[in-house]
Design a protein around this motif. Structure first.
Motif, PDB file in Angstrom:
ATOM      1  N   HIS A  47       0.846  -1.201   0.000  1.00 41.62           N
ATOM      2  CA  HIS A  47       0.000   0.000   0.000  1.00 41.62           C
ATOM      3  C   HIS A  47       0.881   1.251   0.000  1.00 41.62           C
ATOM      4  CE1 HIS A  47      -3.655   2.348   0.619  1.00 41.62           C
ATOM      5  NE2 HIS A  47      -2.951   3.097   1.463  1.00 41.62           N
ATOM      6  N   ILE A  48       0.525   2.197  -0.838  1.00 38.07           N
ATOM      7  CA  ILE A  48       1.259   3.456  -0.960  1.00 38.07           C
ATOM      8  C   ILE A  48       0.300   4.609  -0.678  1.00 38.07           C
ATOM      9  CG2 ILE A  48       2.544   4.974  -2.512  1.00 38.07           C
ATOM     10  CD1 ILE A  48       3.472   2.514  -4.018  1.00 38.07           C
ATOM     11  N   TYR A  49       0.748   5.495   0.196  1.00 37.49           N
ATOM     12  CA  TYR A  49      -0.041   6.682   0.562  1.00 37.49           C
ATOM     13  C   TYR A  49       0.785   7.927   0.227  1.00 37.49           C
ATOM     14  CZ  TYR A  49      -2.322  10.144   3.613  1.00 37.49           C
ATOM     15  OH  TYR A  49      -2.942  11.276   4.113  1.00 37.49           O
ATOM     16  N   THR A  50       0.296   8.704  -0.704  1.00 38.89           N
ATOM     17  CA  THR A  50       0.961   9.945  -1.093  1.00 38.89           C
ATOM     18  C   THR A  50       0.398  11.077  -0.239  1.00 38.89           C
ATOM     19  OG1 THR A  50       1.204   9.130  -3.363  1.00 38.89           O
ATOM     20  CG2 THR A  50       1.499  11.494  -3.009  1.00 38.89           C
ATOM     21  N   VAL A  51       1.132  11.432   0.782  1.00 36.86           N
ATOM     22  CA  VAL A  51       0.678  12.480   1.690  1.00 36.86           C
ATOM     23  C   VAL A  51       0.726  13.840   1.005  1.00 36.86           C
ATOM     24  CG1 VAL A  51       1.052  13.557   3.944  1.00 36.86           C
ATOM     25  CG2 VAL A  51       1.509  11.122   3.630  1.00 36.86           C
ATOM     26  N   ALA A  72       3.776   0.760   2.974  1.00 40.80           N
ATOM     27  CA  ALA A  72       3.722  -0.379   3.893  1.00 40.80           C
ATOM     28  C   ALA A  72       3.526  -1.646   3.071  1.00 40.80           C
ATOM     29  CB  ALA A  72       2.587  -0.218   4.900  1.00 40.80           C
ATOM     30  N   LYS A  73       4.263  -2.690   3.463  1.00 37.41           N
ATOM     31  CA  LYS A  73       4.207  -3.945   2.709  1.00 37.41           C
ATOM     32  C   LYS A  73       4.211  -5.117   3.683  1.00 37.41           C
ATOM     33  CE  LYS A  73       6.687  -4.226  -0.958  1.00 37.41           C
ATOM     34  NZ  LYS A  73       7.862  -4.324  -1.874  1.00 37.41           N
ATOM     35  N   SER A  76       7.345  -4.456   6.278  1.00 32.82           N
ATOM     36  CA  SER A  76       8.240  -3.323   6.036  1.00 32.82           C
ATOM     37  C   SER A  76       7.424  -2.055   5.848  1.00 32.82           C
ATOM     38  CB  SER A  76       9.120  -3.570   4.805  1.00 32.82           C
ATOM     39  OG  SER A  76       8.334  -3.683   3.641  1.00 32.82           O
ATOM     40  N   THR A  77       7.937  -0.971   6.384  1.00 29.47           N
ATOM     41  CA  THR A  77       7.328   0.348   6.228  1.00 29.47           C
ATOM     42  C   THR A  77       8.430   1.354   5.900  1.00 29.47           C
ATOM     43  OG1 THR A  77       7.536   0.854   8.599  1.00 29.47           O
ATOM     44  CG2 THR A  77       5.491  -0.191   7.866  1.00 29.47           C
ATOM     45  N   GLY A 135      12.964   3.963   7.385  1.00 35.57           N
ATOM     46  CA  GLY A 135      12.183   2.737   7.262  1.00 35.57           C
ATOM     47  C   GLY A 135      12.410   1.755   8.383  1.00 35.57           C
ATOM     48  N   PHE A 136      11.501   0.777   8.442  1.00 34.92           N
ATOM     49  CA  PHE A 136      11.553  -0.308   9.419  1.00 34.92           C
ATOM     50  C   PHE A 136      11.281  -1.610   8.683  1.00 34.92           C
ATOM     51  CE2 PHE A 136       9.002  -3.245  11.988  1.00 34.92           C
ATOM     52  CZ  PHE A 136       9.902  -3.552  13.003  1.00 34.92           C
TER      53      PHE A 136
END
Length: 309
Positions: free
Chosen positions: A107-111, A119-120, A186-187, A201-202
């Motif tokens: 999932h990709i969120y373009t702020v 997030a994956k 992963s984020t 990232g984490f």
């Protein structure tokens, strides 16, 4: 009575060795002066592979988008090994089967135009089963082993693995099922400001390995020194084969699969990376990463959990 050199009289050949020899292929090429490399195998094996993959992409709006991918693989192979089929037995044949699944959600969120969050989550699972073709189809008692010896074998419905030194081994000595799972999370956050492109990232991964016994076996070794021409001779003179024909055994190993084994390993880490564009032709990359790995056996309880940084 005078004996011919390098010849074992038929009355001294072990009946078990004579019975076992029928599962060794005969030489079909000249080989070298020591009688080695005298067999060429043209056996073939077959392998099948099937794969299915599914992917779905969805844009919720101009800021959010997701993707899902699911994959399934199935492979199997079977072959007679170098010896082929001898007297209805495949002494070096084997088969294996591998099955794997994987699923990934992204999932990709373009702020904003300069800040993107990602997030994956992924999960992979695999199962493998391998065993020799003589398992369950051959009786070791047909070779002439006495009942007292067969009682020491952990599994008797298989062609034993006898290994004269200098000879290629035939027979089978073990079978098993294995499986494993890998879970990943992963984020990351990507921020662009000025001439910097920074990422924070984490990552976390969980590895799990499982082994289930699928059969047991025995290895028998024949490698004495007294059949050498001289005690300090290092050259090959067929001493292992001679000892095998005489019924001389120098050791054995029992392979007993008495229980399952399951081990898991946990990993997680943080990272920071900055791509700093000093000039149109020069970019400096700076990064920092911290990782922690822990190993925890699930079964048996023979090792305390350990972590490494």
């Amino acid at each position: 009575m005078q004996r011919a050199p390098n010849v074992i009289c038929p009355d001294r050949i072990s009946p078990i060795a004579a019975a076992y020899l029928q599962y060794y292929p005969l030489p079909n090429v000249a080989g070298n002066a020591q009688g080695q490399n005298n067999f060429f195998s043209n056996q073939v094996s077959t392998a099948d592979f099937d794969a299915q993959s599914f992917r779905l992409d969805h844009n919720y709006n101009e800021r959010h988008r997701s993707s899902v991918r699911i994959t399934h693989n199935l492979s199997s192979s079977v072959g007679l090994g170098f010896a082929g089929l001898l007297n209805g037995v495949a002494p070096t044949g084997g088969k294996d089967r591998r099955k794997s699944y994987s699923a990934i959600y992204d999932h990709i969120y373009t702020v904003s135009p300069t800040l993107i969050l990602n997030a994956k989550v992924a999960l992979t699972a695999q199962r493998t089963r391998a065993r020799g073709l003589t398992y369950g189809t051959f009786q070791a008692s047909t070779l002439g082993f006495p009942a007292s010896t067969l009682a020491l074998f952990p599994f008797t419905e298989v062609l034993p693995n006898i290994r004269p030194s200098g000879w290629s081994a035939i027979g089978h000595d073990g079978a098993q099922k294995t499986g494993g799972q890998i879970g990943t999370l992963s984020t990351s956050a990507n921020k662009i400001f000025g001439s910097h492109n920074a990422r924070l990232g984490f990552e976390a991964r969980l590895y799990r390995d499982n082994t289930v016994p699928g059969g047991s076996g025995v290895r028998i070794f024949s490698d004495p020194d007294y059949t050498k021409v001289t005690d300090n001779s290092a050259t090959f003179q067929g001493q292992g084969g001679a000892a095998f024909l005489l019924g001389v055994v120098t050791g054995s190993t029992q392979l007993r699969n008495l229980g399952s084994r399951s081990v898991q390993s946990w990993f997680h880490g943080f990272y920071f990376q900055d791509d700093w564009k000093l000039t149109p032709k020069l970019t400096v990359n700076l990064g920092l990463r911290y990782e922690r790995r822990c190993h925890w056996p699930l079964l048996p309880k023979w090792w305390d959990g350990r972590c490494f940084h």
